[in-house]
Design a protein around this motif. Sequence first.
Motif, mmCIF file in Angstrom:
data_model
loop_
_atom_site.group_PDB
_atom_site.id
_atom_site.type_symbol
_atom_site.label_atom_id
_atom_site.label_comp_id
_atom_site.label_asym_id
_atom_site.label_seq_id
_atom_site.Cartn_x
_atom_site.Cartn_y
_atom_site.Cartn_z
ATOM 1 N N SER B 10 -21.627 -13.402 40.117
ATOM 2 C CA SER B 10 -20.371 -12.666 39.949
ATOM 3 C C SER B 10 -19.242 -13.655 39.665
ATOM 4 O O SER B 10 -19.407 -14.870 39.844
ATOM 5 C CB SER B 10 -20.055 -11.880 41.225
ATOM 6 N N THR B 11 -18.123 -13.141 39.240
ATOM 7 C CA THR B 11 -16.976 -14.019 38.939
ATOM 8 C C THR B 11 -16.624 -14.874 40.155
ATOM 9 O O THR B 11 -16.339 -16.070 40.033
ATOM 10 C CB THR B 11 -15.746 -13.174 38.538
ATOM 11 N N GLU B 12 -16.653 -14.264 41.333
ATOM 12 C CA GLU B 12 -16.279 -14.978 42.560
ATOM 13 C C GLU B 12 -17.291 -16.072 42.898
ATOM 14 O O GLU B 12 -16.981 -17.027 43.604
ATOM 15 C CB GLU B 12 -16.185 -14.008 43.744
ATOM 16 N N GLU B 13 -18.532 -15.877 42.408
ATOM 17 C CA GLU B 13 -19.581 -16.844 42.745
ATOM 18 C C GLU B 13 -19.597 -18.066 41.821
ATOM 19 O O GLU B 13 -20.348 -19.007 42.056
ATOM 20 C CB GLU B 13 -20.962 -16.159 42.666
ATOM 21 N N LEU B 14 -18.808 -18.039 40.755
ATOM 22 C CA LEU B 14 -18.812 -19.169 39.826
ATOM 23 C C LEU B 14 -18.368 -20.434 40.551
ATOM 24 O O LEU B 14 -17.383 -20.428 41.270
ATOM 25 C CB LEU B 14 -17.874 -18.906 38.643
ATOM 26 N N ARG B 15 -19.110 -21.508 40.358
ATOM 27 C CA ARG B 15 -18.783 -22.780 41.005
ATOM 28 C C ARG B 15 -18.435 -23.814 39.938
ATOM 29 O O ARG B 15 -19.168 -23.996 38.966
ATOM 30 C CB ARG B 15 -19.956 -23.278 41.849
ATOM 31 N N LEU B 16 -17.349 -24.508 40.156
ATOM 32 C CA LEU B 16 -16.872 -25.494 39.183
ATOM 33 C C LEU B 16 -17.955 -26.531 38.853
ATOM 34 O O LEU B 16 -18.191 -26.843 37.684
ATOM 35 C CB LEU B 16 -15.609 -26.187 39.708
ATOM 36 N N GLU B 17 -18.622 -27.063 39.885
ATOM 37 C CA GLU B 17 -19.633 -28.095 39.650
ATOM 38 C C GLU B 17 -20.747 -27.577 38.749
ATOM 39 O O GLU B 17 -21.219 -28.289 37.857
ATOM 40 C CB GLU B 17 -20.240 -28.594 40.973
ATOM 41 N N SER B 18 -21.177 -26.340 38.988
ATOM 42 C CA SER B 18 -22.262 -25.771 38.179
ATOM 43 C C SER B 18 -21.821 -25.565 36.742
ATOM 44 O O SER B 18 -22.581 -25.793 35.799
ATOM 45 C CB SER B 18 -22.722 -24.425 38.753
ATOM 46 N N VAL B 19 -20.592 -25.108 36.568
ATOM 47 C CA VAL B 19 -20.063 -24.879 35.224
ATOM 48 C C VAL B 19 -19.960 -26.204 34.464
ATOM 49 O O VAL B 19 -20.394 -26.317 33.316
ATOM 50 C CB VAL B 19 -18.690 -24.167 35.297
ATOM 51 N N LEU B 20 -19.427 -27.217 35.124
ATOM 52 C CA LEU B 20 -19.295 -28.525 34.474
ATOM 53 C C LEU B 20 -20.667 -29.110 34.153
ATOM 54 O O LEU B 20 -20.892 -29.659 33.075
ATOM 55 C CB LEU B 20 -18.512 -29.497 35.371
ATOM 56 N N HIS B 21 -21.596 -28.967 35.091
ATOM 57 C CA HIS B 21 -22.955 -29.471 34.842
ATOM 58 C C HIS B 21 -23.586 -28.760 33.638
ATOM 59 O O HIS B 21 -24.182 -29.398 32.769
ATOM 60 C CB HIS B 21 -23.837 -29.271 36.074
ATOM 61 N N ALA B 22 -23.427 -27.461 33.591
ATOM 62 C CA ALA B 22 -24.025 -26.696 32.487
ATOM 63 C C ALA B 22 -23.414 -27.088 31.144
ATOM 64 O O ALA B 22 -24.087 -27.097 30.116
ATOM 65 C CB ALA B 22 -23.853 -25.192 32.743
ATOM 66 N N LEU B 23 -22.134 -27.430 31.160
ATOM 67 C CA LEU B 23 -21.453 -27.792 29.912
ATOM 68 C C LEU B 23 -21.736 -29.240 29.495
ATOM 69 O O LEU B 23 -21.484 -29.612 28.344
ATOM 70 C CB LEU B 23 -19.943 -27.591 30.061
ATOM 71 N N ALA B 24 -22.251 -30.041 30.425
ATOM 72 C CA ALA B 24 -22.445 -31.474 30.157
ATOM 73 C C ALA B 24 -23.720 -31.754 29.375
ATOM 74 O O ALA B 24 -24.503 -32.628 29.727
ATOM 75 C CB ALA B 24 -22.449 -32.243 31.476
ATOM 76 N N ASP B 25 -23.935 -31.027 28.314
ATOM 77 C CA ASP B 25 -25.142 -31.191 27.502
ATOM 78 C C ASP B 25 -24.822 -30.770 26.069
ATOM 79 O O ASP B 25 -24.259 -29.684 25.854
ATOM 80 C CB ASP B 25 -26.256 -30.299 28.072
ATOM 81 N N PRO B 26 -25.166 -31.604 25.113
ATOM 82 C CA PRO B 26 -24.791 -31.301 23.718
ATOM 83 C C PRO B 26 -25.356 -29.983 23.184
ATOM 84 O O PRO B 26 -24.665 -29.261 22.465
ATOM 85 C CB PRO B 26 -25.339 -32.499 22.931
#
Lengths: 105, 105
Positions: B10-26
Amino acid sequence: MSTRVLEHPSTEELRLESVLHALADPMRLEVVRFLAEAGREVACSEIDLAVSKSTGTHHYRVLREAGIISQVYRGTAKLNSLRRADLDTRFPGLLDSVITAAGAG
Amino acid sequence: MSTRVLEHPSTEELRLESVLHALADPMRLEVVRFLAEAGREVACSEIDLAVSKSTGTHHYRVLREAGIISQVYRGTAKLNSLRRADLDTRFPGLLDSVITAAGAG
């Protein structure tokens, strides 16, 4: 006395993937927030990460190698500062949005 | 016929670390940029990642589990879309700065 100079990527060498990877960790985010608030050079010993010294050193190295922080030796202390201008030049808005999000977290 | 519904935080469950990790890949950044430009639901097959199907599936799953994309089944196709509003709510400015930086890279 040897002069120890640590390697840093140039502004042009900063890579988005490396920056995002380096930021994707709660400890490293804590260091970044601390440095952003401090707005000055900070010794590693000033930031209490509650991890072993070697783990702490690892986190600082990841941040330095990604180009997020600058590290310089002053005697036996390593002083850290945020490379805010370099990051803002290469990735406008990124650092601020991450710091804001980390603070809201 | 079974209804397959994939799990999303859910929106409330989004975690910054997970989002950044997921984005850290070409590859994953490429998917995000594609979806941002498309502004609509896109089938995995429309995005040419030049990797095996299982590797591609892995990347989409990481993005979904981090809350960056939404995935729904339509028949046998999986349709992907960017959770832009959710991300903007939780981490204002982050997605835009990453997409801009990825485009400039």
